[in-house]
Design a protein around this motif. Structure first.
Motif, PDB file in Angstrom:
ATOM      1  N   ASP A 130     -13.407   5.869  -7.671  1.00  0.00           N
ATOM      2  CA  ASP A 130     -12.820   4.660  -7.070  1.00  0.00           C
ATOM      3  C   ASP A 130     -13.198   3.415  -7.858  1.00  0.00           C
ATOM      4  O   ASP A 130     -12.399   2.500  -8.032  1.00  0.00           O
ATOM      5  CB  ASP A 130     -13.335   4.479  -5.634  1.00  0.00           C
ATOM      6  N   LEU A 148      -2.229   7.821 -11.332  1.00  0.00           N
ATOM      7  CA  LEU A 148      -1.989   7.147 -10.062  1.00  0.00           C
ATOM      8  C   LEU A 148      -0.625   7.552  -9.493  1.00  0.00           C
ATOM      9  O   LEU A 148      -0.503   7.874  -8.307  1.00  0.00           O
ATOM     10  CB  LEU A 148      -2.058   5.623 -10.268  1.00  0.00           C
ATOM     11  N   ARG A 181      -5.597  -2.390 -11.524  1.00  0.00           N
ATOM     12  CA  ARG A 181      -5.878  -2.814 -10.141  1.00  0.00           C
ATOM     13  C   ARG A 181      -4.676  -3.517  -9.527  1.00  0.00           C
ATOM     14  O   ARG A 181      -4.426  -3.399  -8.326  1.00  0.00           O
ATOM     15  CB  ARG A 181      -7.087  -3.752 -10.096  1.00  0.00           C
ATOM     16  N   GLN A 184      -2.296  -0.848  -8.567  1.00  0.00           N
ATOM     17  CA  GLN A 184      -2.853  -0.152  -7.407  1.00  0.00           C
ATOM     18  C   GLN A 184      -2.571  -0.942  -6.119  1.00  0.00           C
ATOM     19  O   GLN A 184      -2.147  -0.375  -5.108  1.00  0.00           O
ATOM     20  CB  GLN A 184      -4.370  -0.030  -7.596  1.00  0.00           C
ATOM     21  N   THR A 187       1.203  -0.849  -5.265  1.00  0.00           N
ATOM     22  CA  THR A 187       1.643   0.427  -4.681  1.00  0.00           C
ATOM     23  C   THR A 187       1.072   0.590  -3.271  1.00  0.00           C
ATOM     24  O   THR A 187       1.766   1.054  -2.373  1.00  0.00           O
ATOM     25  CB  THR A 187       1.234   1.631  -5.556  1.00  0.00           C
ATOM     26  N   ASN A 188      -0.184   0.148  -3.084  1.00  0.00           N
ATOM     27  CA  ASN A 188      -0.770   0.206  -1.734  1.00  0.00           C
ATOM     28  C   ASN A 188       0.087  -0.584  -0.756  1.00  0.00           C
ATOM     29  O   ASN A 188       0.351  -0.129   0.364  1.00  0.00           O
ATOM     30  CB  ASN A 188      -2.174  -0.414  -1.728  1.00  0.00           C
TER      31      ASN A 188
END
Ligand SMILES: Nc1ncnc2c1ncn2[C@@H]1O[C@H](COP(=O)(O)OP(=O)(O)O)[C@@H](O)[C@H]1O
Ligand SMILES: [Mg+2]
Length: 265
Positions: A130, A148, A181, A184, A187-188
């Protein structure tokens, strides 16, 4: 004849004096006008600067807050997933020193220890992963994003279409973690807020810059509404990362129209 000449001279004198006075008067008015308009422009610039400063301060605060939340999460993970399990390992190891243990008891205790150490290893691996995805570190940004996308696609509820036309430079490694990041977080958000089923992600080179175009087909939100201008921590954190990368970002979204994000670095 003499009085005629005199009155003419008087008249010319009067005209000259009135002229000088008028010029002086207009000059003063012009000066005053310039002074006040300059002051106004200066004041407007000052207000703009103040707004910018406030925004920068907001971004710094948001970054600090994100850092603290992240630290809290790591501390919690360490406490719950590592320390507590090591405690059990420690207790079991002490139990092994008890005299007159039966063979079955020894098997049971060592079984517990092996089990707990296995779990702790997995958890510490996940924690490290992580913090810094190993593939990103070893094989670079493209491979990191590929992984990812693979992880997201394997959930089967959402598909990421990834199209990379850029060869990322190995020397920009510290920049790449920020880009990773950002992707990330985007997409989150598409999963968490947008409930999207399709994400499109593209990198291309445009005039010595790398441009990333990201979009989803989710619920979207009204990005033009003033109340949404000050977005959450995630988006603010993205902006701070973009500032660090020396790039710029545009976020466009409308209700039921998904989101479209374009940034460069
Ligand atoms: N892909 C998206 N689809 C729909 N809404 C989004 C999306 N990304 C962001 N938003 C909206 O913008 C808000 C701010 O997002 P963000 O800054 O990431 O905060 P959060 O910490 O809540 O994720 C979200 O609460 C959501 O309303
Ligand atoms: Mg978010």
């Amino acid at each position: 004849m003499e009085t005629d000449l005199l009155s003419k001279a008087n008249q010319t004198g009067l005209i000259i004096i009135t002229g000088i006075f008028l010029m002086f008067f207009m000059g003063t008015i012009l000066l005053l006008f310039f002074h006040y308009s300059k002051k106004k422009i200066f004041q407007k610039e000052l207000e703009k600067k103040e707004l910018e400063n406030e925004y920068q301060k907001d971004l710094i605060l948001a970054t600090l807050e994100v850092q603290e939340t992240e630290r809290k999460r790591i501390a919690q993970d360490l406490h719950d997933d590592i320390s507590s399990k090591l405690n059990i390992v420690s207790l079991n190891s002490h139990m092994l020193t008890t005299p007159d243990l039966t063979h079955q008891e020894i098997t049971e205790i060592t079984g517990n220890i092996i089990n707990m150490i296995g779990k702790t290893l997995n958890n510490s691996r996940r924690l490290a992963h992580d913090l810094l995805p190993p593939v990103l570190d070893k094989f670079g940004l493209d491979a990191g994003i590929e992984e990812l996308c693979f992880e997201i696609n394997s959930t089967k509820s959402i598909e990421v279409q990834y199209d990379n036309r850029v060869k990322f430079n190995e020397e920009d490694k510290n920049k790449h973690l920020h880009v990773f990041r950002i992707i990330q977080e985007l997409t989150n958000n598409s999963i968490k807020h947008g409930n999207a089923s399709l994400i499109s992600l593209k990198f291309e080179s445009v005039e010595s810059k790398t441009v990333c175009t990201y979009s989803d087909n989710g619920k979207g939100f009204d990005s033009k509404a003033v109340r949404n201008k000050k977005t959450g921590l995630g988006m603010k954190n993205i902006e701070s990362r973009i500032i660090f990368l020396g790039g710029s970002i545009k976020v466009n979204s409308a209700v039921n129209k998904g989101i479209n994000v374009v940034f460069n670095f």
